[in-house]
Design an enzyme around this catalytic site. Structure first.
Site, short mmCIF file in Angstrom:
data_model
loop_
_atom_site.label_atom_id
_atom_site.label_comp_id
_atom_site.label_asym_id
_atom_site.label_seq_id
_atom_site.Cartn_x
_atom_site.Cartn_y
_atom_site.Cartn_z
N ARG A 70 10.86 -1.43 12.67
CA ARG A 70 9.46 -1.23 13.10
C ARG A 70 9.07 -2.28 14.13
O ARG A 70 9.28 -3.47 13.90
CB ARG A 70 8.54 -1.28 11.88
CG ARG A 70 8.02 0.09 11.50
CD ARG A 70 7.19 0.05 10.26
NE ARG A 70 5.91 -0.61 10.44
CZ ARG A 70 4.89 -0.51 9.60
NH1 ARG A 70 5.02 0.23 8.51
NH2 ARG A 70 3.77 -1.14 9.82
N ARG A 73 -1.32 -9.57 13.00
CA ARG A 73 -1.85 -8.55 12.07
C ARG A 73 -2.62 -9.22 10.92
O ARG A 73 -3.65 -8.71 10.47
CB ARG A 73 -0.71 -7.69 11.52
CG ARG A 73 -0.21 -6.68 12.54
CD ARG A 73 1.21 -6.24 12.26
NE ARG A 73 1.37 -5.48 11.04
CZ ARG A 73 2.55 -5.28 10.46
NH1 ARG A 73 3.65 -5.80 10.99
NH2 ARG A 73 2.63 -4.55 9.38
N LYS A 126 0.84 -1.22 0.00
CA LYS A 126 0.00 0.00 0.00
C LYS A 126 0.87 1.26 0.00
O LYS A 126 0.67 2.16 -0.81
CB LYS A 126 -0.93 0.03 1.24
CG LYS A 126 -1.87 -1.17 1.33
CD LYS A 126 -2.84 -1.05 2.49
CE LYS A 126 -2.16 -1.15 3.84
NZ LYS A 126 -1.72 -2.50 4.20
N ARG A 159 11.46 -6.15 5.82
CA ARG A 159 11.41 -4.74 6.21
C ARG A 159 11.79 -4.56 7.68
O ARG A 159 12.48 -3.61 8.04
CB ARG A 159 10.01 -4.17 5.97
CG ARG A 159 9.95 -2.68 6.31
CD ARG A 159 8.64 -2.05 5.96
NE ARG A 159 7.57 -2.60 6.76
CZ ARG A 159 6.28 -2.27 6.61
NH1 ARG A 159 5.93 -1.42 5.66
NH2 ARG A 159 5.35 -2.80 7.37
N ARG A 214 -10.12 0.53 7.71
CA ARG A 214 -9.68 -0.83 8.05
C ARG A 214 -10.78 -1.64 8.73
O ARG A 214 -10.55 -2.79 9.08
CB ARG A 214 -8.48 -0.73 8.99
CG ARG A 214 -7.13 -1.02 8.34
CD ARG A 214 -6.07 -0.90 9.41
NE ARG A 214 -4.84 -1.53 9.07
CZ ARG A 214 -3.84 -0.95 8.43
NH1 ARG A 214 -3.94 0.28 8.02
NH2 ARG A 214 -2.72 -1.61 8.22
P1 B4P Z 1 3.21 -1.99 2.60
O1 B4P Z 1 2.04 -2.83 2.27
O2 B4P Z 1 3.29 -0.67 1.96
O3 B4P Z 1 3.14 -1.98 4.14
P2 B4P Z 1 2.30 -1.02 5.04
O4 B4P Z 1 1.62 0.06 4.28
O5 B4P Z 1 3.23 -0.56 6.09
O6 B4P Z 1 1.16 -1.97 5.63
P3 B4P Z 1 0.73 -2.23 7.10
O7 B4P Z 1 -0.70 -2.55 6.92
O8 B4P Z 1 1.54 -3.25 7.75
O9 B4P Z 1 1.06 -0.92 7.99
P4 B4P Z 1 0.33 0.45 8.32
O10 B4P Z 1 1.40 1.44 8.46
O11 B4P Z 1 -0.78 0.77 7.40
O12 B4P Z 1 4.67 -2.61 2.23
C1 B4P Z 1 5.29 -3.65 2.91
C2 B4P Z 1 6.71 -4.00 2.41
O13 B4P Z 1 6.63 -4.69 1.17
C3 B4P Z 1 7.65 -2.81 2.18
O14 B4P Z 1 8.85 -3.06 2.87
C4 B4P Z 1 7.91 -2.79 0.67
O15 B4P Z 1 9.24 -2.45 0.37
C5 B4P Z 1 7.65 -4.24 0.27
N1 B4P Z 1 7.08 -4.30 -1.10
C6 B4P Z 1 6.11 -3.51 -1.62
N2 B4P Z 1 5.85 -3.84 -2.90
C7 B4P Z 1 6.65 -4.91 -3.20
C8 B4P Z 1 6.84 -5.73 -4.36
N3 B4P Z 1 6.14 -5.54 -5.49
N4 B4P Z 1 7.73 -6.74 -4.30
C9 B4P Z 1 8.45 -6.96 -3.17
N5 B4P Z 1 8.35 -6.22 -2.05
C10 B4P Z 1 7.46 -5.20 -2.05
O16 B4P Z 1 -0.31 0.14 9.76
C11 B4P Z 1 0.46 -0.18 10.91
C12 B4P Z 1 -0.44 -0.40 12.10
O17 B4P Z 1 -1.12 0.85 12.47
C13 B4P Z 1 -1.61 -1.41 11.91
O18 B4P Z 1 -1.21 -2.75 12.12
C14 B4P Z 1 -2.62 -0.89 12.97
O19 B4P Z 1 -2.29 -1.34 14.26
C15 B4P Z 1 -2.45 0.62 12.94
N6 B4P Z 1 -3.41 1.26 12.01
C16 B4P Z 1 -3.10 1.90 10.83
N7 B4P Z 1 -4.22 2.35 10.24
C17 B4P Z 1 -5.27 1.99 11.05
C18 B4P Z 1 -6.68 2.14 10.94
N8 B4P Z 1 -7.24 2.74 9.87
N9 B4P Z 1 -7.46 1.64 11.94
C19 B4P Z 1 -6.92 1.04 13.00
N10 B4P Z 1 -5.58 0.86 13.16
C20 B4P Z 1 -4.76 1.32 12.19
#
Ligand code: B4P
Length: 189
Positions: free
Chosen positions: A134, A145, A14, A128, A89
């Site tokens: 993190r 998660r 994302k 990552r 979410r």
């Molecule tokens: P991403 O998928 O971008 O990871 P993310 O956005 O951090 O997702 P996540 O859901 O874990 O975290 P968020 O910050 O939203 O990428 C992951 C990895 O994959 C990266 O290292 C990237 O380099 C690699 N990658 C990407 N594309 C690739 C490809 N094509 N090939 C290989 N590798 C690739 O949320 C964190 C926490 O915050 C949640 O768990 C929750 O506790 C809280 N939170 C956030 N929003 C919330 C909400 N709306 N409601 C309630 N809690 C919330």
């Protein structure tokens, strides 16, 4: 002016694909994960509360997230489009978002649902974790998660499918290939 949701399991890309869209289309971007990590870094009251949930692989309560998003939507005045990354979410957040956007006479135009097999999600997040430090990128928390994603977040896909705005996108392959697939959806809007 387009409102896009980038949706998918933890590690589905994302954040990565949001960056591609920002540079390609000049859209504004809101990531609830980034906002919460900034609050945690600042050790604000919200940050301290959020940390208890995030470190445990749980979602932060809807009421806190909805208040946070409401403030951001009041402040941001996107010209070309807005990418919502990691929000909504839960179905309750999706309903609240619909109401907030309606107040601004707008709506969700498309949901981009990045689909990636679970094994690859785990590999990406562990990788990552080694680089980013993190606190939620360790195997135990990643598994929690993913469980939370299936139980609380995945039902949103149905919610938007019933509104005709859901788009399933293959989230594996190169970052450029995935970005191209997303553009094919956006360019038709
Ligand atoms: P991403 O998928 O971008 O990871 P993310 O956005 O951090 O997702 P996540 O859901 O874990 O975290 P968020 O910050 O939203 O990428 C992951 C990895 O994959 C990266 O290292 C990237 O380099 C690699 N990658 C990407 N594309 C690739 C490809 N094509 N090939 C290989 N590798 C690739 O949320 C964190 C926490 O915050 C949640 O768990 C929750 O506790 C809280 N939170 C956030 N929003 C919330 C909400 N709306 N409601 C309630 N809690 C919330």
């Amino acid at each position: 002016m387009l409102n896009l949701i980038i949706f998918g399991a933890p590690g589905s890309g994302k954040g990565t694909q949001s960056e591609e869209l920002i540079s390609k289309y000049g859209f504004d971007h809101v990531s609830t994960g980034d906002l919460l990590r900034a609050e945690m870094k600042a050790e604000s009251e919200l940050g301290k509360t959020a940390k208890q949930y995030i470190d445990n692989g749980q979602l932060v309560p809807d009421s806190l997230i909805i208040d946070m998003i409401e403030k951001v939507l009041e402040e941001k005045k996107p010209q070309k489009g807005l990418i919502l990354d990691g929000f909504p979410r839960t179905v309750a957040q999706a309903e609240a978002l619909g109401e907030l956007l309606a107040k601004h006479d707008t709506r969700v135009h498309a949901v981009i649902d990045l689909q990636v097999p679970e094994e690859e999600l785990i590999d990406r997040l562990l990788k990552r974790g080694l680089e980013s430090g993190r606190s939620d990128d360790n195997l135990e928390t990643i598994q929690k998660r993913l469980h939370v994603y299936h139980a609380q977040t995945a039902p949103i896909a149905e919610y938007y499918a019933s509104k005709g705005t859901h788009n399933a996108i293959l989230g594996t392959g190169s970052i450029e290939d995935i970005s191209h697939r997303i553009s094919e959806v956006i360019d038709k809007l």
